[in-house]
Structures are given as structure tokens and as C-alpha cells.
Design a protein around this motif. Sequence first.
Motif, short mmCIF file in Angstrom:
data_model
loop_
_atom_site.label_atom_id
_atom_site.label_comp_id
_atom_site.label_asym_id
_atom_site.label_seq_id
_atom_site.Cartn_x
_atom_site.Cartn_y
_atom_site.Cartn_z
N ASP A 171 -37.15 110.86 -13.04
CA ASP A 171 -37.56 111.16 -11.66
C ASP A 171 -39.04 110.86 -11.46
OD1 ASP A 171 -34.98 111.98 -11.13
OD2 ASP A 171 -35.45 114.13 -11.14
N SER A 187 -40.43 118.75 -5.08
CA SER A 187 -39.00 118.41 -5.11
C SER A 187 -38.29 119.03 -6.32
CB SER A 187 -38.83 116.89 -5.14
OG SER A 187 -39.24 116.37 -6.39
N ASP A 227 -42.90 104.54 -9.14
CA ASP A 227 -42.45 103.28 -8.54
C ASP A 227 -42.49 103.35 -7.01
OD1 ASP A 227 -42.03 101.99 -10.96
OD2 ASP A 227 -39.87 102.42 -10.99
N SER A 228 -42.04 104.47 -6.46
CA SER A 228 -42.03 104.62 -5.00
C SER A 228 -43.44 104.60 -4.42
CB SER A 228 -41.29 105.89 -4.58
OG SER A 228 -42.06 107.04 -4.87
N CYS A 229 -44.42 104.98 -5.23
CA CYS A 229 -45.83 104.96 -4.80
C CYS A 229 -46.49 103.61 -5.08
CB CYS A 229 -46.62 106.05 -5.52
SG CYS A 229 -46.11 107.72 -5.11
N ASN A 230 -45.72 102.69 -5.65
CA ASN A 230 -46.24 101.37 -6.03
C ASN A 230 -47.44 101.48 -6.97
OD1 ASN A 230 -44.36 99.84 -4.48
ND2 ASN A 230 -45.51 100.41 -2.65
N ASP A 234 -39.52 107.15 -11.26
CA ASP A 234 -39.09 106.71 -9.93
C ASP A 234 -40.14 107.04 -8.88
OD1 ASP A 234 -36.72 105.76 -11.01
OD2 ASP A 234 -35.53 107.50 -10.35
N TYR A 235 -40.75 108.22 -9.01
CA TYR A 235 -41.81 108.62 -8.08
C TYR A 235 -42.98 107.63 -8.16
CZ TYR A 235 -46.08 110.90 -6.57
OH TYR A 235 -47.30 111.16 -5.99
N ASP A 280 -45.38 115.38 -2.96
CA ASP A 280 -44.25 114.46 -2.97
C ASP A 280 -43.31 114.63 -4.16
OD1 ASP A 280 -45.31 113.34 -0.68
OD2 ASP A 280 -46.18 111.62 -1.72
#
Length: 132
Positions: free
Chosen positions: A71, A99, A77-80, A74-75, A95
Motif C-alpha cells: 500500500d 487510510s 507511485d500515486s504521488c509520482n 502504491d501511495y 493521504d
Amino acid sequence: MQSFPRTSEVGDRFDARKVSFLNEGLSYGKVILQDAISELVKEGFLTPDNRLTEKGLSDLFLPSIERIKVDFYDYLDSCNLSKGDYIDAKRLGFDFLISLSSSDNELFMSKVLPDLISEGFIERKNGMLYVA
């Protein structure tokens, strides 16, 4: 393994009352539970008197640690974010950490984050975190 809290230690006793299908009153629940407990004893996760073993503690709780790591990846990655990028603590809190359940949040701070640092995936410089 909801019958064991995240703070479980070797020797803690299995609590069948926290197994959801028993609480729902399914007639075959006790048979299924006894088969499952027997298998956990056979595999060395529980002692014959239904206490958590060292193997049980490390193997059964590992998936939560690994899931939190996935997770977190993935976080990022989502923040680039990539190598050398600063991990904004406020954004991390709002963020990602929010969660997580309170027990997973505690696990992230006490086990996952130190592991990521020791594995060289995250660096701590001057009190700030960076992707290594």
C-alpha cells in the motif's frame, strides 16, 4: 487471525468468540473451526492448547506488514515520487496514514517504516524522509 490483536505475543490464546461465522450462528461453524484449529496446530502456528507459537506470530502477521508495504509503494507511485524525492510528511499523514486502521498505523510507524529505512528504500536526512 482477528482473534489475535496486533499486539499479540507468543503464548497468547486463540479466542474462538472472535471468529465471525460462529457469531453468525452457522451450524457447521464449530466443525469448520475445529478443522482449522487442528490444521494450525499441525502446521505449528498454534500449540495443542491453542496458544500462538513463534512461527504463528511471525508467519500469520507477516501478511499485514507486507500488505502495508505494498500500500505504501502504491501511495508513492500515486504521488509520482521517485529516487531522491522528498516525502511530504503532511501529505503522508493526510493521504496515506489516515487510510490505515489505528493498529496498521501503529504497525507502519513501529515496524514497516524502520524496515523500509534499514532496507535502503527510504532515507532519513535531517529529520525528513526521501525515496532512496
